[in-house]
Design a protein around this motif. Structure first.
Motif, PDB file in Angstrom:
ATOM      1  N   SER A   1      14.946 -40.949  51.335  1.00 54.42           N
ATOM      2  CA  SER A   1      16.043 -40.578  50.434  1.00 54.42           C
ATOM      3  C   SER A   1      16.163 -39.060  50.422  1.00 54.42           C
ATOM      4  CB  SER A   1      15.754 -41.103  49.027  1.00 54.42           C
ATOM      5  OG  SER A   1      16.853 -40.838  48.187  1.00 54.42           O
ATOM      6  N   ALA A   2      17.369 -38.571  50.652  1.00 54.51           N
ATOM      7  CA  ALA A   2      17.593 -37.117  50.689  1.00 54.51           C
ATOM      8  C   ALA A   2      18.367 -36.696  49.449  1.00 54.51           C
ATOM      9  CB  ALA A   2      18.364 -36.749  51.946  1.00 54.51           C
ATOM     10  N   PRO A   3      17.791 -35.809  48.625  1.00 54.26           N
ATOM     11  CA  PRO A   3      18.533 -35.371  47.429  1.00 54.26           C
ATOM     12  C   PRO A   3      19.696 -34.449  47.798  1.00 54.26           C
ATOM     13  CG  PRO A   3      16.462 -34.169  47.630  1.00 54.26           C
ATOM     14  CD  PRO A   3      16.487 -35.165  48.746  1.00 54.26           C
ATOM     15  N   THR A   4      20.725 -34.497  46.980  1.00 56.90           N
ATOM     16  CA  THR A   4      21.881 -33.604  47.165  1.00 56.90           C
ATOM     17  C   THR A   4      22.094 -32.831  45.865  1.00 56.90           C
ATOM     18  OG1 THR A   4      23.325 -35.411  46.488  1.00 56.90           O
ATOM     19  CG2 THR A   4      23.026 -35.101  48.852  1.00 56.90           C
ATOM     20  N   ASP A   5      22.929 -31.790  45.936  1.00 56.34           N
ATOM     21  CA  ASP A   5      23.164 -30.981  44.734  1.00 56.34           C
ATOM     22  C   ASP A   5      23.849 -31.788  43.634  1.00 56.34           C
ATOM     23  OD1 ASP A   5      21.990 -28.764  45.680  1.00 56.34           O
ATOM     24  OD2 ASP A   5      23.697 -27.428  45.290  1.00 56.34           O
TER      25      ASP A   5
ATOM     26  N   LEU B   1      22.367 -34.553  58.561  1.00 56.50           N
ATOM     27  CA  LEU B   1      20.964 -34.990  58.524  1.00 56.50           C
ATOM     28  C   LEU B   1      20.612 -35.773  59.786  1.00 56.50           C
ATOM     29  CD1 LEU B   1      20.577 -36.413  54.875  1.00 56.50           C
ATOM     30  CD2 LEU B   1      20.362 -34.044  55.636  1.00 56.50           C
ATOM     31  N   ASN B   2      19.338 -35.721  60.104  1.00 58.60           N
ATOM     32  CA  ASN B   2      18.811 -36.576  61.158  1.00 58.60           C
ATOM     33  C   ASN B   2      18.705 -37.992  60.585  1.00 58.60           C
ATOM     34  OD1 ASN B   2      17.043 -38.077  62.776  1.00 58.60           O
ATOM     35  ND2 ASN B   2      15.998 -36.226  63.486  1.00 58.60           N
ATOM     36  N   ALA B   3      19.410 -38.953  61.220  1.00 57.71           N
ATOM     37  CA  ALA B   3      19.481 -40.306  60.656  1.00 57.71           C
ATOM     38  C   ALA B   3      18.127 -41.013  60.659  1.00 57.71           C
ATOM     39  CB  ALA B   3      20.506 -41.127  61.432  1.00 57.71           C
ATOM     40  N   GLU B   4      17.204 -40.566  61.483  1.00 55.53           N
ATOM     41  CA  GLU B   4      15.922 -41.273  61.567  1.00 55.53           C
ATOM     42  C   GLU B   4      14.987 -40.949  60.404  1.00 55.53           C
ATOM     43  OE1 GLU B   4      14.578 -40.296  65.481  1.00 55.53           O
ATOM     44  OE2 GLU B   4      15.528 -42.097  66.312  1.00 55.53           O
ATOM     45  N   ASP B   5      14.979 -39.666  59.999  1.00 53.18           N
ATOM     46  CA  ASP B   5      14.021 -39.300  58.945  1.00 53.18           C
ATOM     47  C   ASP B   5      14.651 -38.539  57.766  1.00 53.18           C
ATOM     48  OD1 ASP B   5      14.591 -36.894  60.075  1.00 53.18           O
ATOM     49  OD2 ASP B   5      12.591 -36.563  60.942  1.00 53.18           O
ATOM     50  N   GLY B   6      15.937 -38.272  57.810  1.00 50.79           N
ATOM     51  CA  GLY B   6      16.605 -37.599  56.697  1.00 50.79           C
ATOM     52  C   GLY B   6      16.426 -36.092  56.677  1.00 50.79           C
ATOM     53  N   SER B   7      15.813 -35.534  57.731  1.00 51.74           N
ATOM     54  CA  SER B   7      15.646 -34.074  57.764  1.00 51.74           C
ATOM     55  C   SER B   7      16.986 -33.393  58.073  1.00 51.74           C
ATOM     56  CB  SER B   7      14.599 -33.691  58.825  1.00 51.74           C
ATOM     57  OG  SER B   7      15.033 -34.125  60.090  1.00 51.74           O
ATOM     58  N   ARG B   8      17.097 -32.151  57.628  1.00 53.25           N
ATOM     59  CA  ARG B   8      18.367 -31.428  57.802  1.00 53.25           C
ATOM     60  C   ARG B   8      18.490 -30.862  59.212  1.00 53.25           C
ATOM     61  NH1 ARG B   8      18.845 -28.086  52.079  1.00 53.25           N
ATOM     62  NH2 ARG B   8      19.380 -29.891  50.822  1.00 53.25           N
ATOM     63  N   ASN B   9      19.636 -31.081  59.834  1.00 51.45           N
ATOM     64  CA  ASN B   9      19.886 -30.467  61.145  1.00 51.45           C
ATOM     65  C   ASN B   9      20.226 -28.991  60.984  1.00 51.45           C
ATOM     66  OD1 ASN B   9      19.516 -32.870  62.607  1.00 51.45           O
ATOM     67  ND2 ASN B   9      21.566 -33.551  62.019  1.00 51.45           N
ATOM     68  N   TRP B  10      20.933 -28.652  59.935  1.00 52.74           N
ATOM     69  CA  TRP B  10      21.214 -27.264  59.583  1.00 52.74           C
ATOM     70  C   TRP B  10      21.399 -27.189  58.076  1.00 52.74           C
ATOM     71  CZ3 TRP B  10      26.304 -28.533  58.422  1.00 52.74           C
ATOM     72  CH2 TRP B  10      27.001 -29.345  59.322  1.00 52.74           C
ATOM     73  N   GLU B  11      21.323 -25.971  57.560  1.00 52.73           N
ATOM     74  CA  GLU B  11      21.467 -25.780  56.110  1.00 52.73           C
ATOM     75  C   GLU B  11      22.868 -26.209  55.677  1.00 52.73           C
ATOM     76  OE1 GLU B  11      19.307 -24.888  53.504  1.00 52.73           O
ATOM     77  OE2 GLU B  11      18.086 -25.577  55.180  1.00 52.73           O
TER      78      GLU B  11
ATOM     79  N   LEU C   1      28.244 -41.830  60.438  1.00 54.59           N
ATOM     80  CA  LEU C   1      27.130 -41.801  61.391  1.00 54.59           C
ATOM     81  C   LEU C   1      27.693 -41.557  62.787  1.00 54.59           C
ATOM     82  CD1 LEU C   1      24.069 -42.327  61.821  1.00 54.59           C
ATOM     83  CD2 LEU C   1      24.658 -44.737  62.167  1.00 54.59           C
ATOM     84  N   ASP C   2      27.182 -40.535  63.437  1.00 51.37           N
ATOM     85  CA  ASP C   2      27.615 -40.213  64.803  1.00 51.37           C
ATOM     86  C   ASP C   2      26.352 -40.111  65.652  1.00 51.37           C
ATOM     87  OD1 ASP C   2      29.362 -39.478  66.882  1.00 51.37           O
ATOM     88  OD2 ASP C   2      28.907 -37.363  66.540  1.00 51.37           O
ATOM     89  N   GLY C   3      26.052 -41.159  66.378  1.00 50.80           N
ATOM     90  CA  GLY C   3      24.803 -41.190  67.133  1.00 50.80           C
ATOM     91  C   GLY C   3      23.623 -41.193  66.186  1.00 50.80           C
ATOM     92  N   LYS C   4      22.803 -40.146  66.249  1.00 43.88           N
ATOM     93  CA  LYS C   4      21.622 -40.063  65.374  1.00 43.88           C
ATOM     94  C   LYS C   4      21.849 -39.055  64.237  1.00 43.88           C
ATOM     95  CE  LYS C   4      18.844 -42.641  67.950  1.00 43.88           C
ATOM     96  NZ  LYS C   4      18.394 -43.942  67.483  1.00 43.88           N
ATOM     97  N   THR C   5      23.104 -38.697  64.032  1.00 43.79           N
ATOM     98  CA  THR C   5      23.409 -37.679  63.017  1.00 43.79           C
ATOM     99  C   THR C   5      24.272 -38.261  61.904  1.00 43.79           C
ATOM    100  OG1 THR C   5      23.355 -36.016  64.750  1.00 43.79           O
ATOM    101  CG2 THR C   5      24.378 -35.365  62.671  1.00 43.79           C
ATOM    102  N   LEU C   6      23.910 -37.919  60.665  1.00 43.27           N
ATOM    103  CA  LEU C   6      24.705 -38.314  59.496  1.00 43.27           C
ATOM    104  C   LEU C   6      25.449 -37.097  58.973  1.00 43.27           C
ATOM    105  CD1 LEU C   6      22.014 -40.367  57.565  1.00 43.27           C
ATOM    106  CD2 LEU C   6      24.208 -41.290  58.325  1.00 43.27           C
ATOM    107  N   PHE C   7      26.731 -37.269  58.711  1.00 44.35           N
ATOM    108  CA  PHE C   7      27.532 -36.209  58.096  1.00 44.35           C
ATOM    109  C   PHE C   7      28.076 -36.714  56.766  1.00 44.35           C
ATOM    110  CE2 PHE C   7      28.194 -35.421  62.726  1.00 44.35           C
ATOM    111  CZ  PHE C   7      27.658 -34.141  62.796  1.00 44.35           C
ATOM    112  N   PHE C   8      28.006 -35.889  55.744  1.00 48.01           N
ATOM    113  CA  PHE C   8      28.589 -36.248  54.444  1.00 48.01           C
ATOM    114  C   PHE C   8      28.662 -35.008  53.562  1.00 48.01           C
ATOM    115  CE2 PHE C   8      24.769 -36.138  51.778  1.00 48.01           C
ATOM    116  CZ  PHE C   8      23.764 -36.167  52.747  1.00 48.01           C
ATOM    117  N   GLY C   9      29.487 -35.115  52.528  1.00 51.61           N
ATOM    118  CA  GLY C   9      29.604 -34.012  51.571  1.00 51.61           C
ATOM    119  C   GLY C   9      29.268 -34.507  50.173  1.00 51.61           C
ATOM    120  N   ASP C  10      29.096 -33.566  49.235  1.00 53.06           N
ATOM    121  CA  ASP C  10      28.854 -33.986  47.843  1.00 53.06           C
ATOM    122  C   ASP C  10      29.845 -33.306  46.900  1.00 53.06           C
ATOM    123  OD1 ASP C  10      27.970 -31.437  47.237  1.00 53.06           O
ATOM    124  OD2 ASP C  10      25.854 -31.975  47.033  1.00 53.06           O
TER     125      ASP C  10
END
Lengths: 257, 363
Positions: free
Chosen positions: B237-241, B267-277, B250-259
């Motif tokens: 689970s990845a917290p958001t502001d 985010l990396n879809a496999e582990d929820g780590s951030r691809n960039w800030e 979902l695009d391949g292994k990447t998740l894109f979304f806004g809050d």
């Protein structure tokens, strides 16, 4: 301004009561009831002022000077009005003190209605607006969405019960009946024929039940819960002060309180 | 005395007017939805559903002929394989309509729901799975006949998704439900959930499913959660502001979304780590992003469209105007954007963000 100082604080107060009451099926209805009692307690000094104002106006009808000026300036309405204003000033009576508390309820009704509709948020845009209205001390994610069910009602919609194929507007009838009872029970008995304040009171006892009954029929039933609670609490407040005139509900001669 | 009567009646009328104004302002409106085929975009916007030609932005038809305050449309329409356009009414008649996408004529209406249609239906091979605000998921055949229902604990505003075995539907009651369409129904034609999981807030957006067996769900409780479809556990689970309104893309292994704070995440879809800030554009992000020609495209409440490359660098921005809550839709070479409170209902941009046309219905 209106939103910031009226609707948002009222919405948060409602949500806070909802939060305290718990997330039970009936809790938003209970929140409205508790909220109404709170509003009635806060506006209690105004209720007392209204009562005193009505009593003073009634006593004025028996004042010697008042009766004399009615006769003296019978044909000159402008002069009569001037003299009446002078007498009001002399006796320290405000002719609006009896109806001001009723008028003050109007913005509360509008603010409460907007708060109920905002809290129940039935569209995405409304829910988005609600999430932004909630003060930080309330846990928005735990509160949303609110349970709008209360007894047989959906508080976000007008109420009716289907009986024999007809939509029976139960709440509208209860709202009209309790409003009529409140205005009748709290109306001082008049001893003077042509008593203006008594005539005004009679008019209000006809118009207000019809008006509030119409609102209950047309608007969200949460507003009806507010009206009914407000009327019942109003009657109890007058009863506690010994000012309820039960004889007004019965046919025959009226007792003065 | 007549004056007093008049004053009382005027006050009553004023109060009634003010209350009515409150109702219209907040209850019956929301942002538009849209879908497209090769030739047209179908826009549900307020009192009408419009079919608009993709090549020049002109109107083909609108439904209904005359505006009706019981019919309001804001759930995105969907197309069925047999050539129907399905759209639910967000107004007080609570009807789900089937229209002919060629001319806008009405095929049928399903009127058994008890509340508004906010979420778009999912269309299977021969079943329409339609979520309603009354908390029911209605399974209908292509003639609008009810086959079965599933009852959630709260309103269903998100479009369901399927992994070809189960149907997944998210609810404002904070839960995600999995339903097996092959499971038996009870005497009243209801199905039970195969499984359900409770998250930290209301879920208004559709989940995204990966081929690796994970479901990604954004919630108003300010997080994006990955759920293992096999074990039904939370993988990460990845917290958001602030709250995540719409589901992720979902695009391949990447998740894109806004809050709702206006941050845009990759985010990396496999582990929820951030691809960039997280990027911070100029306003809240309500709609899901779209991916087109190597760019991820999203809109902000302040009326802007952003295109970022895969490294999070801004490729272009375009101020469309109004307030944008609807997810951008890619159709052919066009990016379609549906603002509210703008001079037009729909704007088409090319892949570089230049305006191709706008659509405003004739009065």
């Amino acid at each position: 301004m209106w939103d910031q100082f009226i609707v948002t604080p009222l919405t948060n107060l409602l949500l806070w009561i909802y939060y305290v009451v718990g997330h039970d099926v009936h809790s938003f209805g209970l929140a409205i009831i508790l909220f109404t009692i709170l509003i009635r307690l806060v506006t209690y000094p105004l209720t007392v002022k209204q009562m005193k104002g009505a009593q003073a106006m009634q006593e004025l009808q028996q004042n010697k000077h008042w009766l004399e000026m009615q006769k003296k300036y019978k044909g000159n309405k402008e002069k009569l009005a001037q003299e009446q204003m002078k007498l009001y000033k002399e006796l320290g009576i405000s002719p609006f003190s009896s109806c001001l508390p009723t008028l003050i309820q109007f913005p509360i009704i509008i603010g409460l209605y907007q708060s109920i509709i905002r809290a129940l948020a039935s569209t995405p845009l409304a829910l988005l607006q609600l999430t932004r209205s909630i003060y930080p001390f309330l846990d928005a994610s735990a509160l949303i969405p609110l349970n709008s069910r209360f007894l047989w009602m959906d508080l976000g919609r007008p109420e009716s019960i289907i009986l024999f194929g007809f939509a029976f507007p139960t709440l509208a009838i209860i709202v009209a009946a309790t409003t009529y009872m409140q205005s009748k029970l709290t109306m001082p008995a008049s001893t003077q024929p042509g008593d203006q304040s008594a005539q005004m009171g009679k008019m209000m006892s006809i118009y207000m039940p019809l008006l509030l009954g119409y609102f209950a029929l047309t608007f969200a039933s949460g507003l009806s819960v507010y009206f009914i609670t407000s009327n019942v609490v109003g009657i109890l407040q007058y009863a506690a002060l010994g000012k309820v005139n039960w004889s007004n509900l019965l046919p025959g001669p009226k007792k003065s309180k | 005395m007549k004056v007093k009567h008049l004053v009382l009646i005027s006050l009553a009328a004023l109060l009634a007017g003010l209350l009515s104004a409150c109702t219209n302002g907040s209850v019956g409106s929301s942002w538009p939805g849209m879908t497209a085929d090769e030739d047209a975009v179908y826009l549900s916007g307020g009192a009408y559903v419009y079919a608009i030609r993709l090549n020049d932005g002109t109107e083909m038809w609108h439904y209904p002929e005359k505006a009706d305050n019981k019919r309001l449309f804001f759930a995105a329409p969907v197309l069925t394989p047999d050539g129907q356009l399905i759209v639910g009414s967000g107004g007080s008649n609570y009807t789900l309509y089937s229209l002919n996408p060629k001319n806008g004529s009405e095929n049928w209406g399903f009127g058994e729901a008890k509340d508004r249609w906010v979420g778009s239906p999912l269309v299977g091979d021969d079943i329409i799975y339609a979520p309603n605000s009354d908390g029911e998921l209605y399974a209908l055949d292509f003639n609008g006949k009810r086959l079965w229902t599933f009852t959630a604990g709260g309103p269903l505003w998100a479009q369901p998704i399927s992994d070809s075995q189960l149907i997944y539907v998210a609810s404002l009651d904070h839960r995600l439900y999995a339903i097996d369409p092959q499971s038996p129904t009870d005497n009243e034609g209801r199905k039970e959930a195969a499984w359900a999981i409770e998250l930290d807030g209301a879920i208004a957006g559709a989940p995204a499913a990966s081929t690796d067996g994970l479901l990604y769900v954004g919630s108003v409780g300010a997080s994006l959660t990955a759920i293992d479809m096999a074990s039904h556990d939370i993988r990460w689970s990845a917290p958001t502001d602030k709250g995540v309104w719409s589901g992720p893309t979902l695009d391949g292994k990447t998740l894109f979304f806004g809050d709702l704070s206006g941050k845009f995440y990759s985010l990396n879809a496999e582990d929820g780590s951030r691809n960039w800030e997280p990027q911070q554009p100029d306003g809240s992000i309500v709609g899901s992003p779209s991916v087109m020609a190597g760019y991820v495209i999203f809109t902000t409440e302040t009326g802007s469209v952003y295109a970022l490359d895969r490294n999070g660098e801004t490729a272009w921005t375009k101020m469309v105007g109004g307030k944008i809550y609807t997810a951008p839709l890619t159709a052919g070479d066009l990016i379609l954007v549906a603002p509210m409170q703008a001079e037009f209902l729909l704007a088409a941009l090319d892949k570089d963000g230049h305006q191709a046309w706008t659509f405003q219905p004739q009065k």
